[in-house]
Design a protein around this motif. Sequence first.
Motif, PDB file in Angstrom:
ATOM      1  N   VAL A 142       0.985  -1.143   0.027  1.00 26.44           N
ATOM      2  CA  VAL A 142      -0.334  -0.107   0.118  1.00 26.44           C
ATOM      3  C   VAL A 142       0.786   1.281  -0.029  1.00 26.44           C
ATOM      4  O   VAL A 142       0.328   2.206  -0.989  1.00 26.44           O
ATOM      5  CB  VAL A 142      -1.358   0.068   1.560  1.00 26.44           C
ATOM      6  N   ALA A 143       1.874   1.195   1.466  1.00 27.17           N
ATOM      7  CA  ALA A 143       2.771   2.148   1.330  1.00 27.17           C
ATOM      8  C   ALA A 143       3.425   2.635  -0.490  1.00 27.17           C
ATOM      9  O   ALA A 143       3.479   4.139  -0.926  1.00 27.17           O
ATOM     10  CB  ALA A 143       3.902   2.627   2.198  1.00 27.17           C
ATOM     11  N   ALA A 144       4.125   1.362  -0.886  1.00 31.46           N
ATOM     12  CA  ALA A 144       5.039   1.623  -2.068  1.00 31.46           C
ATOM     13  C   ALA A 144       3.944   2.471  -2.843  1.00 31.46           C
ATOM     14  O   ALA A 144       4.662   2.746  -4.152  1.00 31.46           O
ATOM     15  CB  ALA A 144       5.192   0.063  -2.223  1.00 31.46           C
ATOM     16  N   LYS A 145       2.811   2.062  -2.977  1.00 30.77           N
ATOM     17  CA  LYS A 145       1.520   2.341  -4.309  1.00 30.77           C
ATOM     18  C   LYS A 145       1.720   3.747  -4.145  1.00 30.77           C
ATOM     19  O   LYS A 145       1.768   4.745  -5.052  1.00 30.77           O
ATOM     20  CB  LYS A 145       0.454   1.434  -4.205  1.00 30.77           C
ATOM     21  N   GLY A 172       4.062  -6.700  -5.452  1.00 25.64           N
ATOM     22  CA  GLY A 172       2.703  -6.407  -5.972  1.00 25.64           C
ATOM     23  C   GLY A 172       1.855  -7.828  -5.943  1.00 25.64           C
ATOM     24  O   GLY A 172       2.792  -8.727  -6.041  1.00 25.64           O
ATOM     25  N   GLY A 173       0.964  -7.579  -6.598  1.00 25.28           N
ATOM     26  CA  GLY A 173      -0.706  -8.900  -6.167  1.00 25.28           C
ATOM     27  C   GLY A 173      -0.459  -9.509  -7.580  1.00 25.28           C
ATOM     28  O   GLY A 173      -0.524 -10.547  -7.205  1.00 25.28           O
ATOM     29  N   THR A 174       0.408  -8.967  -8.079  1.00 20.52           N
ATOM     30  CA  THR A 174       0.281 -10.247  -9.806  1.00 20.52           C
ATOM     31  C   THR A 174       1.655 -11.291  -9.130  1.00 20.52           C
ATOM     32  O   THR A 174       1.348 -12.300  -9.804  1.00 20.52           O
ATOM     33  CB  THR A 174       1.101  -9.988 -10.703  1.00 20.52           C
ATOM     34  N   LEU A 175       2.538 -11.064  -7.719  1.00 19.08           N
ATOM     35  CA  LEU A 175       3.307 -11.663  -7.710  1.00 19.08           C
ATOM     36  C   LEU A 175       3.398 -12.373  -6.456  1.00 19.08           C
ATOM     37  O   LEU A 175       3.929 -13.424  -6.088  1.00 19.08           O
ATOM     38  CB  LEU A 175       4.926 -10.708  -7.675  1.00 19.08           C
ATOM     39  N   VAL A 311      -5.513 -10.147 -14.542  1.00 20.48           N
ATOM     40  CA  VAL A 311      -4.790 -10.263 -14.423  1.00 20.48           C
ATOM     41  C   VAL A 311      -3.654  -8.423 -14.595  1.00 20.48           C
ATOM     42  O   VAL A 311      -2.963  -7.779 -13.377  1.00 20.48           O
ATOM     43  CB  VAL A 311      -2.483 -11.161 -15.480  1.00 20.48           C
ATOM     44  N   ALA A 312      -4.392  -8.123 -15.608  1.00 19.43           N
ATOM     45  CA  ALA A 312      -4.252  -6.638 -15.880  1.00 19.43           C
ATOM     46  C   ALA A 312      -5.129  -5.461 -14.948  1.00 19.43           C
ATOM     47  O   ALA A 312      -4.157  -4.746 -14.146  1.00 19.43           O
ATOM     48  CB  ALA A 312      -4.605  -5.763 -17.178  1.00 19.43           C
ATOM     49  N   ARG A 313      -6.392  -5.991 -14.420  1.00 20.93           N
ATOM     50  CA  ARG A 313      -6.511  -5.221 -13.504  1.00 20.93           C
ATOM     51  C   ARG A 313      -6.042  -5.276 -11.971  1.00 20.93           C
ATOM     52  O   ARG A 313      -6.231  -5.120 -11.294  1.00 20.93           O
ATOM     53  CB  ARG A 313      -7.595  -5.613 -13.393  1.00 20.93           C
ATOM     54  N   LEU A 314      -5.464  -6.169 -11.216  1.00 17.84           N
ATOM     55  CA  LEU A 314      -4.534  -6.693 -10.399  1.00 17.84           C
ATOM     56  C   LEU A 314      -3.723  -5.954 -10.559  1.00 17.84           C
ATOM     57  O   LEU A 314      -3.190  -4.740  -9.504  1.00 17.84           O
ATOM     58  CB  LEU A 314      -4.370  -8.337 -10.289  1.00 17.84           C
ATOM     59  N   ALA A 315      -2.957  -6.097 -11.960  1.00 22.33           N
ATOM     60  CA  ALA A 315      -1.321  -5.086 -12.031  1.00 22.33           C
ATOM     61  C   ALA A 315      -1.531  -3.189 -11.574  1.00 22.33           C
ATOM     62  O   ALA A 315      -0.559  -2.969 -10.765  1.00 22.33           O
ATOM     63  CB  ALA A 315      -0.708  -5.004 -12.952  1.00 22.33           C
ATOM     64  N   LEU A 320       4.435  -2.767  -8.630  1.00 24.04           N
ATOM     65  CA  LEU A 320       4.665  -0.631  -8.829  1.00 24.04           C
ATOM     66  C   LEU A 320       5.487  -1.182  -9.276  1.00 24.04           C
ATOM     67  O   LEU A 320       6.606  -1.549 -10.464  1.00 24.04           O
ATOM     68  CB  LEU A 320       5.325  -1.039  -7.295  1.00 24.04           C
ATOM     69  N   SER A 321       5.483   0.191 -10.277  1.00 24.48           N
ATOM     70  CA  SER A 321       6.679   0.669 -10.802  1.00 24.48           C
ATOM     71  C   SER A 321       7.545   1.225 -10.444  1.00 24.48           C
ATOM     72  O   SER A 321       9.210   1.016 -11.793  1.00 24.48           O
ATOM     73  CB  SER A 321       5.773   2.359 -11.666  1.00 24.48           C
TER      74      SER A 321
END
Length: 441
Positions: A142-145, A172-175, A311-315, A320-321
């Motif tokens: 959450v904080a990193a986002k 990140g959520g996808t991993l 997957v795209a929505r979870l990403a 994180l960028s």
Amino acid sequence: MLLSRCTAGVALALVMLPAWAQTQTSCPTVLQGVARCYRGADANDANYWIAIPERWNHALVIHAHGGPRMSHATNDNNVEDLERFAVTVKQGYAWAGSAYRRPGYGVLMAAEDTDNLRKLFIQRFGEPARVILHGQSWGGNVAAKAIELYQTAPDGRRNYDGVILTSGMLAGGTLNYLHRADLRAVYQYYCKNHPRRDEPQYPLWMGLPGDSTMTSKDLEARTNECLGLNLSETERSPAQKRKLANILAVIAVPERSLQSHLNWATFTFRDLVKLVGGNPFDNRHVVYRGSDDDAALNRDVQRFDADPAAVARLAQESDLSGKIDVPVISMHAIDDPTALVEYETEYRARVTAAGRQGQLLQTFTREHEHSKLADAEYAGVFDSLMKWIDTGKRPDVTDVASACASEASHFSGGCHFEAGYRPMPLFSRVAPRSAQRTDIK
């Protein structure tokens, strides 16, 4: 020396405190006599706690809690993180933590509620000299986002001066959840009771059907039935011992947190899948290794294919960028039983790819816990981040360890930093997917 971003802010805070006294409440026992505490709810009905020490250093810590919690947190039970991280208030920081507007998965929602609390604090108490964002566990995601979304105000000023991420789920959520999806499949292969054969069947990536009334105690009873987690090793049957040994050999989590991981792969998955509108998990081509019969396991384990849209929505929701423009220090126990230390490798790769590696310092400790590390270590990390912000000089791990040693006479737990440690790639521990990188080091 701490420089104020708004010299009128401190005076404003003192003026506004009496007007805010109507929501003042008793601090938890650990902070009585140390701070003034407040609680309330923001415009989105997100409950929060605020603690302002009597000897305030005019820096504010905005805290993002872990979880995600599956039940609504009221202000009677939303005090756990303030108690857990009371060390920061004892150091002199004001502390503010949101319970988020609703239970369940939602990184973007939680990030917005976290930043809203920053705004609320400033509105009520004036602008602090420094604002630090702290994320713990899932709150690390959450904080990193949040720092990527809210680090800069519309007028170009920084909303946050630095970030601390502890025990963070930073892949990140996808991993973050792939090994838990694997756990659902492998557990079902061996135990066949989640669901049972005579119950309605459903794809395991769902976690649970939306109308299921299963509770965590129900799930625990099934796990104990199959694996004997509530029994000593000598009390377990040969079949229980074999199944447990196989699951732990294939899924790289410790026995002490196996039940928790299965809970997340059940109740959190149900909520997460509903949010993203489909299955974000894929094990179609995963090769599971380590059991006493890998061929049979890989032949008969339930397989599922991810929905690319999910997957795209979870990403979008939680990946994180790595685009950080303020100093960030992470701290992670090497033997964290909940958030894999290898998540840090993925986060470092994203920060490096964004060209921001100079803004990140990762530290690791020789501890075996997740929810709470040594108080002296938190104090040392906060001291180090503040010095980095004030001087512009990036510390190294030995500097953080030295700061911890200085704080160890005031705070408990000792110092356990491992200066030379560097975590392995995530897919050295989690079964690789065909499309995933295995070369991150």
